[in-house]
Design a protein around this motif. Sequence first.
Motif, PDB file in Angstrom:
ATOM      1  N   UNK A  60       9.034  13.067   4.150  1.00 36.44           N
ATOM      2  CA  UNK A  60       7.695  12.789   4.652  1.00 36.44           C
ATOM      3  C   UNK A  60       6.967  11.753   3.799  1.00 36.44           C
ATOM      4  N   UNK A  61       7.511  11.452   2.635  1.00 40.26           N
ATOM      5  CA  UNK A  61       6.883  10.444   1.776  1.00 40.26           C
ATOM      6  C   UNK A  61       6.860   9.077   2.461  1.00 40.26           C
ATOM      7  N   UNK A  62       7.780   8.844   3.399  1.00 43.93           N
ATOM      8  CA  UNK A  62       7.835   7.557   4.095  1.00 43.93           C
ATOM      9  C   UNK A  62       6.539   7.266   4.838  1.00 43.93           C
ATOM     10  N   UNK A  63       5.803   8.316   5.216  1.00 44.93           N
ATOM     11  CA  UNK A  63       4.546   8.103   5.935  1.00 44.93           C
ATOM     12  C   UNK A  63       3.544   7.324   5.098  1.00 44.93           C
ATOM     13  N   UNK A  64       3.710   7.327   3.784  1.00 44.92           N
ATOM     14  CA  UNK A  64       2.791   6.588   2.911  1.00 44.92           C
ATOM     15  C   UNK A  64       2.864   5.087   3.157  1.00 44.92           C
ATOM     16  N   UNK A  65       3.985   4.616   3.710  1.00 39.35           N
ATOM     17  CA  UNK A  65       4.098   3.188   3.992  1.00 39.35           C
ATOM     18  C   UNK A  65       3.048   2.741   5.002  1.00 39.35           C
ATOM     19  N   UNK A  66       2.678   3.632   5.925  1.00 40.07           N
ATOM     20  CA  UNK A  66       1.716   3.271   6.970  1.00 40.07           C
ATOM     21  C   UNK A  66       0.368   2.895   6.379  1.00 40.07           C
ATOM     22  N   UNK A  67       0.020   3.482   5.256  1.00 39.64           N
ATOM     23  CA  UNK A  67      -1.264   3.186   4.634  1.00 39.64           C
ATOM     24  C   UNK A  67      -1.157   2.306   3.415  1.00 39.64           C
ATOM     25  N   UNK A  68      -0.015   1.658   3.232  1.00 35.63           N
ATOM     26  CA  UNK A  68       0.187   0.823   2.044  1.00 35.63           C
ATOM     27  C   UNK A  68      -0.798  -0.341   2.008  1.00 35.63           C
ATOM     28  N   UNK A  69      -1.358  -0.609   0.867  1.00 37.30           N
ATOM     29  CA  UNK A  69      -2.277  -1.726   0.709  1.00 37.30           C
ATOM     30  C   UNK A  69      -1.537  -3.048   0.644  1.00 37.30           C
ATOM     31  N   UNK A  70      -2.237  -4.160   0.845  1.00 38.91           N
ATOM     32  CA  UNK A  70      -1.591  -5.477   0.883  1.00 38.91           C
ATOM     33  C   UNK A  70      -0.944  -5.896  -0.429  1.00 38.91           C
ATOM     34  N   UNK A  71      -1.310  -5.256  -1.532  1.00 40.98           N
ATOM     35  CA  UNK A  71      -0.745  -5.639  -2.829  1.00 40.98           C
ATOM     36  C   UNK A  71       0.259  -4.619  -3.362  1.00 40.98           C
ATOM     37  N   UNK A  72       0.499  -3.548  -2.625  1.00 40.69           N
ATOM     38  CA  UNK A  72       1.415  -2.502  -3.085  1.00 40.69           C
ATOM     39  C   UNK A  72       2.864  -2.869  -2.805  1.00 40.69           C
ATOM     40  N   UNK A  73       3.742  -2.434  -3.699  1.00 41.78           N
ATOM     41  CA  UNK A  73       5.170  -2.680  -3.528  1.00 41.78           C
ATOM     42  C   UNK A  73       5.861  -1.434  -2.984  1.00 41.78           C
ATOM     43  N   UNK A  74       7.080  -1.629  -2.526  1.00 43.85           N
ATOM     44  CA  UNK A  74       7.864  -0.516  -1.992  1.00 43.85           C
ATOM     45  C   UNK A  74       8.063   0.561  -3.047  1.00 43.85           C
ATOM     46  N   UNK A  75       8.401   0.145  -4.259  1.00 44.87           N
ATOM     47  CA  UNK A  75       8.638   1.113  -5.334  1.00 44.87           C
ATOM     48  C   UNK A  75       7.372   1.892  -5.658  1.00 44.87           C
ATOM     49  N   UNK A 111      10.264   0.357   9.579  1.00 41.46           N
ATOM     50  CA  UNK A 111      10.397   1.818   9.633  1.00 41.46           C
ATOM     51  C   UNK A 111       9.788   2.346  10.916  1.00 41.46           C
ATOM     52  N   UNK A 112       8.635   1.825  11.286  1.00 39.93           N
ATOM     53  CA  UNK A 112       7.955   2.290  12.498  1.00 39.93           C
ATOM     54  C   UNK A 112       8.769   2.003  13.759  1.00 39.93           C
TER      55      UNK A 112
END
Length: 419
Positions: A128-143, A181-182
């Motif tokens: 379920x951690x993958x859901x965090x990608x949906x709210x990722x900020x423009x400067x955040x990295x995958x790691x 992912x989506x």
Amino acid sequence: MAPRTFVIGAGMAGLSCAVGLSSLGREVEVLESAPHAGGRCRSYFDDHLGRRIDNGNHLLLSGNSATLSYLSEVGADDTLAGPDRAEFAFYDLERRAGWTIRPNAGRLPWWILAPSRRVPGTSAWDYFRAARLAGAGPSETVAQVLDDGGPLYRRFWHPFALAVMNTDPKEASAALLWPVVRETLGRGETAYRPRIARVGLSESLVDPALACLRTRGVEVGFGRRVRRLERTGDRVTAIDLGERQIAVGEEDSVVLAVPAAVCASLLPDLVVPTEYRAILNVHFRHADTPPGLPSMVGLVGGVAQWLFCRQDMVSVTVSAADAVEGPPEKIASRIWAEISQVLGCGGTKMPPFRVVKEKRATFAQTPEQTRRRPPARTSWRNLVLAGDWTDTGLPATIEGAVRSGRKAAEAVSHLSDGP
């Protein structure tokens, strides 16, 4: 004379654009500097191996809707091969252990509740951690978004993100990974079944498109390098090929479907990505592939990340491969020592090989470089851009390239509407 569109570049973006425009009945001419089409996505005969090989390994997924639509339009939708179900085999080179991820049919991912179907050492909650990608900020990295120090990141998300982004997850844009992912993993098992060209990339993605364009009366001119775009006011008025110029009429349009660096040389004022990442592929002629070995295996803990098996050829892909340097023999030997574990032939003599390194395979898909991607429309009213490096909303993949071509074709059809 009917309005013409000059498509400069016959890579996947240019071919997609030309196919789209010609389907609308528009008059199209394609100009390509190389003696062949396809750009980085093509096949050729290698004299040393005595086999026809792809210049790089490209994996499609059943959810890549733009590419599948393109293949259908050019009459090549039967040229891909893959399993009836989404299954992904992995092998940990350090631990000498393998496993297979086996998603279930349907959109509800109950498979994560079954230990035999998921990555070893993970719990259902980890996914379920993958859901965090949906709210990722423009400067955040995958790691930053996905790396919790657990086995799911190391054994799945890291190799997956590296393959998709061709950029180390420590610096790759998390927001750019989310659409993939989506559109695939998020839509259920039917959307991420792996698909590989049955014969070769050219036979699937390039040659059928050229044949389709010929039947529609589209000329594809090879060996035609554009030296300069003549501009007057807010229009491109001529295409300079060195030995001659092509006049661009008042109602004509131009689609620039070339790599970012080439685009920058033709349009110095345009902001484009300026950093790149390499992809390295090594092809081995090896006829003793173990029975039952999947056609694709993800590799963890080594130099290579993916192993592909097709007939008597095995190939590996190393993404973000800028640091992999040295003589071809040394690179191939190092990788052969890894994959011979998977092939069950450890200690055997290395077979004939070919190392292919594309130093500018994709732009560096970092947050900063992603912000430099331009839209299809430009400030010149008859000039449109296409390429996987433009702002497609996707990473620089085949799907992104094909989608950019479609967006460019749509933009051309609406040029009279203004920027």
